[in-house]
Design a protein around this motif. Structure first.
Motif, short mmCIF file in Angstrom:
data_model
loop_
_atom_site.label_atom_id
_atom_site.label_comp_id
_atom_site.label_asym_id
_atom_site.label_seq_id
_atom_site.Cartn_x
_atom_site.Cartn_y
_atom_site.Cartn_z
N SER A 236 -5.41 -6.25 -2.64
CA SER A 236 -6.58 -5.84 -1.87
C SER A 236 -6.62 -4.82 -0.84
O SER A 236 -5.74 -3.98 -0.66
CB SER A 236 -6.77 -7.09 -0.92
N VAL A 237 -7.69 -4.06 -0.90
CA VAL A 237 -7.99 -2.80 -0.33
C VAL A 237 -7.54 -2.95 1.21
O VAL A 237 -7.06 -2.09 1.67
CB VAL A 237 -9.59 -2.37 -0.51
N SER A 238 -7.74 -4.04 1.80
CA SER A 238 -7.26 -4.38 3.34
C SER A 238 -5.88 -3.96 3.36
O SER A 238 -5.22 -3.50 4.45
CB SER A 238 -7.83 -5.50 3.58
N LYS A 239 -5.11 -4.74 2.46
CA LYS A 239 -3.69 -4.67 2.26
C LYS A 239 -3.02 -2.94 2.20
O LYS A 239 -2.07 -2.77 2.75
CB LYS A 239 -3.07 -5.54 1.33
N ILE A 240 -3.92 -2.42 1.13
CA ILE A 240 -3.65 -1.12 0.93
C ILE A 240 -3.91 -0.24 2.18
O ILE A 240 -2.97 0.55 2.69
CB ILE A 240 -4.64 -0.73 -0.23
N LEU A 241 -4.96 -0.42 2.81
CA LEU A 241 -5.06 0.24 4.20
C LEU A 241 -4.22 0.06 5.12
O LEU A 241 -3.79 1.11 5.96
CB LEU A 241 -6.68 0.09 4.59
N SER A 242 -3.63 -1.19 5.33
CA SER A 242 -2.70 -1.63 6.13
C SER A 242 -1.50 -0.91 5.87
O SER A 242 -0.62 -0.50 6.81
CB SER A 242 -2.86 -3.02 6.63
N ASP A 243 -1.09 -0.92 4.55
CA ASP A 243 0.54 -0.62 4.21
C ASP A 243 0.45 0.85 4.22
O ASP A 243 1.63 1.19 4.01
CB ASP A 243 0.75 -1.52 2.91
N PHE A 244 -0.38 1.49 3.64
CA PHE A 244 -0.50 2.85 3.50
C PHE A 244 -1.54 3.88 4.26
O PHE A 244 -2.31 4.52 3.49
CB PHE A 244 -0.66 2.91 1.90
N ALA A 245 -1.40 3.43 5.40
CA ALA A 245 -2.46 4.16 6.48
C ALA A 245 -2.28 5.84 6.38
O ALA A 245 -3.15 6.54 6.32
CB ALA A 245 -2.51 3.82 7.68
N ASN A 246 -1.01 6.35 6.10
CA ASN A 246 -0.60 7.67 5.98
C ASN A 246 0.11 7.84 4.72
O ASN A 246 1.06 7.23 4.18
CB ASN A 246 0.41 8.00 7.09
#
Length: 956
Positions: free
Chosen positions: A342-352
């Motif tokens: 999910s895009v939400s997991k990607i955003l939370s795990d790979f913010a930087n």
């Protein structure tokens, strides 16, 4: 047990999310939810009196003369320079806010203290505005103060002199080609120009790394604009005097190594000019040999983070167990992993984003640990007209070095705290290990990392998802193997043409025709289809077993499996073999279902009987009728052996399935170095190779079939039951011969004439006859006196065939014009008369009564037996060839076991290759065996009844 679903975002501006109730609750008077929405805070202009979290907050309005609220929210204070939107004090730039004295006493009026930027201190306020710190060195260098006023240039928090030779003005845009979007990146807008200037003027290591990272985020663009990559190339070209690093011509001092150069043909030199300086063994006795990949990791700002081993799933976005993640780097194991994230997991795990320079570790000649740079092929490279990262032409590739997994930074347009508009994800990562050709065993070329990125327009992160995959593949140059296969196919295909021509010539002689017509051409094509199917079968089985034995058994690496894309020719060969073999099998069925067969009854009447003459009222003596039951009995025995095979089909498919799925031979088809038949449930299971699946299953089919044939021929048929030989014995005991014509002028003869003269007798006389025969008190059974030969291949003359057809037309009742039939006799009497005529004719023929259609008995030449044809043409006399091998079984399943077995193997393999399921292949193979067996039995029974005049109701 039901409750409404509420989220913090659903609570609005006057409610907070109560975690104990999992629902929204209203805030108190003069309150609003905090930024996280989990509790309430006072509105601007109000201070807190008490706070017990949640809505347990009491607020009090500040007096008019003290309208500001302290930073902690508990007190009111006078703000001399105005209020923020939150109702708190603010100060000017380069000033810090002071609300308490040194001993913590609250001041009535807040102070804004200006930081001293003079030469003595060079201080300025920090980002939070709460303390004075030393200002950035570039300010001091340029203005001898903490002020960067005109004409100096302030960018990215750095100060540059206008008189200095600055790099060109950068374009802070990022191109997302898949979406057709070009946007201005907030990160680039803030840091691009300053990083380029600091890297150019001061050779600042962090700034140079940050600039390289921005180029990587822009997909290593080769455009002529002054985007991040344009600025990087500008600095790269103009810093040649700085020298290179580690003797790598593409690695400029102070700059990150991003490219392998830009002249065509360089990729093939990088990937194939030198092999990796380590010899790999394919398997070790104590532990698996692993590829030691190391990555130098950097953050977006250019700071070096650490060296990281790829073990542990650094590059694998899909979650899995540690053991299975680490299996990707076991040498020789083809690894594949894919999932939806999910895009939400990607955003939370790979913010930087994290950037990687990948190396492969090895031990040098002196034992020193060394690193080999691993090149990267970025399939999304924004190429110029000179370079196209597409297709298989290696000379068109532009290799790079640095890469990232997720970029959620460059797609932010304004506020860096908000969600990005676009994110870029490494949706497909492949590490390719290629065997070095024409070198010593165990040598590989440098690995290659191929990455494909996917651009995602962020709209609803909770519902959006991305398919990602990670794989490690092992490959070698298959051109030599393909040439050898083509040579084998050409040679064997040519031999198949010659063999089919010989078969066609033999068939023409056996049909008594010498004219080459359309039927001859069609027959040749059918023969060629069967022989070409055998050619494809031999080649595919040979290739499958070759890869199985040499890939799984090698100690030092010298051969690797074809990639799935390289298996297409092999699968095509299997499909061709199955199609052609199916055509041959259907032609075989049609041939067996249209043979001419007649049972010759040698029994003679015993005495006479009185018989009433119909319509005259008188009786007369006549020969006693001969019982038809012996003929019915032989017909039933023949009907039973029509589908008898040299193997047990049910045992065959079950045994193959048992060894594949229970014993674990299917594990040999996995694309890894292990030759173990068992796998741990916790270990990674490599994907299957279609070639290995075919090789394992075909080898088991052939091995089990060979053992079955050996068992039945050596033991079972000698000591238990041989149905073919027993049929010949039963014919002799029943005093009935079998006359078979497979073609117009060729067939088989089973001599069943009883040596006792009669077979229609009682039990006592039958036992007496058997006893006399066992004691050699009677003549031998053979057609020729003093011989035992009972089975023959017969090549009949054209004249003999014409006599046979003339009687046979009457026998079948459906051929010939009705005017030739006796209209006064009913159909049954006509059939009985024709049967008796045919029986008498064949009796006389066998007894040499008709001299004009006589025959001779001789042995076949060795070459005639090998070629399956007759050199002597039966012009005046028919020829009976002695046949000790009982080749009359060629008109039965029994004599065509090789065709049936190959068809079964190919059917099983085609189903398995299509479904990747040995169980389904087993079930469908057994079903097709039973279906064709039922068809063969049913239609064979009808043909038997039609040709022999045996009523079908007596065939059980």
């Amino acid at each position: 047990f039901s409750l409404p679903l509420q989220r913090p975002a659903d609570c609005g501006q006057s409610h907070y999310f109560d975690a104990s109730r999992l629902s929204c609750r209203p805030c108190g008077a003069h309150q609003r939810p905090n930024p996280g929405g989990s509790s309430c805070v006072c509105q601007p202009g109000y201070r807190m009196v008490s706070n017990n979290d949640g809505s347990s907050v009491i607020c009090e309005k500040c007096p008019e003369n003290m309208s500001g609220v302290t930073q902690d929210g508990w007190n009111c204070i006078i703000c001399p320079k105005g209020l923020t939107s939150e109702g708190k004090c603010k100060c000017l730039n380069n000033e810090i806010l002071v609300e308490r004295s040194m001993d913590g006493v609250l001041l009535n009026e807040a102070l804004c203290v200006r930081c001293n930027g003079s030469e003595q201190s060079f201080s300025a306020s920090d980002v939070t505005g709460s303390r004075c710190v030393r200002c950035e060195q570039t300010f001091i260098n340029v203005s001898k103060s903490c002020d960067c006023s005109s004409p100096n240039i302030l960018t990215g928090g750095l100060c540059f002199s206008a008189s200095e030779n600055l790099p060109p003005k950068g374009v802070a845009t990022v191109r997302f080609g898949q979406l057709g979007i070009t946007l201005t990146s907030a990160w680039f807008l803030k840091n691009l120009q300053s990083s380029a200037a600091a890297c150019w003027l001061y050779s600042n290591l962090t700034a140079c790394q940050a600039l390289g990272n921005m180029c990587v985020m822009n997909m290593n663009s080769l455009s002529s604009s002054t985007d991040a990559c344009g600025l990087f190339h500008y600095i790269y070209v103009n810093t040649a005097q700085l020298g290179i690093v580690h003797s790598v011509a593409f690695w400029r001092h102070t700059l990150p190594w991003l490219y392998y150069g830009d002249h065509p043909g360089l990729a093939s030199q990088v990937l194939e000019a030198n092999h990796f300086p380590t010899v790999f063994t394919f398997k070790e006795t104590d532990k698996d040999l692993k590829l030691q990949f190391l990555a130098a990791s950097f953050d977006a700002a250019g700071n070096f983070l650490k060296w990281q081993s790829l073990e542990g799933g650094i590059l694998q976005l899909c979650p899995d167990t540690q053991t299975k993640l680490n299996a990707a780097y076991v040498f020789g194991t083809t690894y594949q992993q894919s999932c939806k994230i999910s895009v939400s997991k990607i955003l939370s795990d790979f913010a930087n984003p994290i950037f990687y320079d990948l190396f492969l570790e090895y031990n040098g000649d002196n034992g020193q640990q060394s690193l080999w740079a691993v090149p990267v092929l970025n399939l999304n490279l924004q190429y110029s007209e000179m370079f196209v990262n597409q297709g298989s032409n290696m000379n068109n590739w532009l290799l790079t070095r640095r890469f990232f997994l997720v970029d959620a930074l460059s797609g932010k347009e304004t506020d860096l705290g908000k969600l990005p508009r676009v994110i870029r994800i490494a949706s497909k990562i492949t590490i390719s290990i290629r065997l070095a050709s024409h070198t010593r065993r165990g040598t590989i070329y440098p690995p290659l990392v191929t990455i494909a990125y996917t651009d995602v327009l962020v709209q609803n992160p909770e519902t959006q998802s991305v398919m990602v995959s990670f794989s490690v593949s092992y490959e070698m140059n298959q051109s030599e193997a393909k040439v050898q296969t083509d040579i084998a196919l050409g040679v064997l295909g040519g031999l198949a043409v010659l063999w089919s021509l010989l078969k066609t010539a033999g068939w023409k002689r056996r049909t008594g025709s010498s004219i080459i017509d359309l039927q001859t051409v069609l027959k040749f094509l059918l023969f060629y289809a069967g022989d070409l199917a055998n050619v494809f079968f031999i080649i595919t089985v040979g290739k499958g077993i070759y890869w199985l034995v040499f890939f799984k058994g090698q100690q030092f690496l010298f051969v690797l499996l074809p990639l799935p894309s390289q298996e297409e020719d092999f699968v095509t060969y299997v499909a061709c073999a199955f199609s052609l073999k199916a055509l041959q099998f259907l032609q075989l069925l049609v041939s067996q279902l249209t043979i001419d067969i007649f049972f010759i009854d040698w029994e003679r009447p015993k005495g006479k009987v009185l018989k009433a003459v119909e319509g005259k009222g008188v009786t007369k003596s006549a020969a006693a009728p001969v019982s038809i039951w012996r003929t019915y009995f032989i017909a039933n025995e023949w009907n039973e052996i029509q589908t008898v095979r040299k193997i047990n089909p049910l045992f065959q498919v079950l045994a193959v399935l048992f060894f594949l799925e229970v014993v674990g031979f299917s594990n040999l088809a996995l694309m890894d170095s292990s030759s173990s038949l068992s796998r741990s449930s916790e270990s990674y299971i490599a994907p299957c190779s279609r070639i290995l699946r075919f090789g394992v299953s075909a080898a088991l089919w052939l091995a089990i079939a060979f053992l079955q044939i050996l068992f039945f021929s050596v033991f079972y048929e000698k000591f238990v039951e041989d149905k073919i030989s027993q049929f010949v014995d039963v014919c002799c005991m029943s005093n009935i011969s079998v006359f078979l014509l497979q073609y117009s002028c060729f067939g088989y003869y089973i001599h069943g004439r009883s040596v006792h003269g009669h077979a229609d007798t009682n039990m006592e006389e039958m036992n007496m006859n058997l006893k006399r025969e066992a004691e050699n008190l009677c003549s031998q059974r053979g057609l020729v006196p003093n011989t035992d030969g009972q089975t023959f291949q017969i090549s009949i003359s054209r004249k003999m065939r014409l006599h046979y057809d003339r009687i046979h037309e009457t026998l079948t009742r459906k051929r010939g014009p009705a005017r030739l039939l006796d209209s006064s006799a009913n159909t049954f009497e006509q059939n009985v008369r024709a049967y008796n005529i045919m029986n008498r004719f064949l009796n006389y023929f066998i007894d040499h009564v008709h001299k004009e259609i006589d025959y001779i008995v001789k042995d076949k030449l060795l070459l005639e037996r090998i070629l399956g044809m007759e050199f002597m043409e039966p012009i005046d006399k028919s020829i009976f060839y002695n046949d000790e091998e009982q080749s009359f079984s060629d008109v039965l399943y029994y004599g065509n076991e090789s065709t049936l077995l190959i068809f079964d193997i190919l059917f099983f393999s085609v189903v398995d290759l299509a479904s990747q399921s040995f169980v389904l292949a087993t079930i469908l193979t057994y079903l097709q065996q039973e279906i064709f067996k039922c068809i063969r039995n049913s239609l064979g029974k009808k043909n038997l009844a039609s040709k022999t005049l045996v009523d079908e109701r007596f065939l059980i």
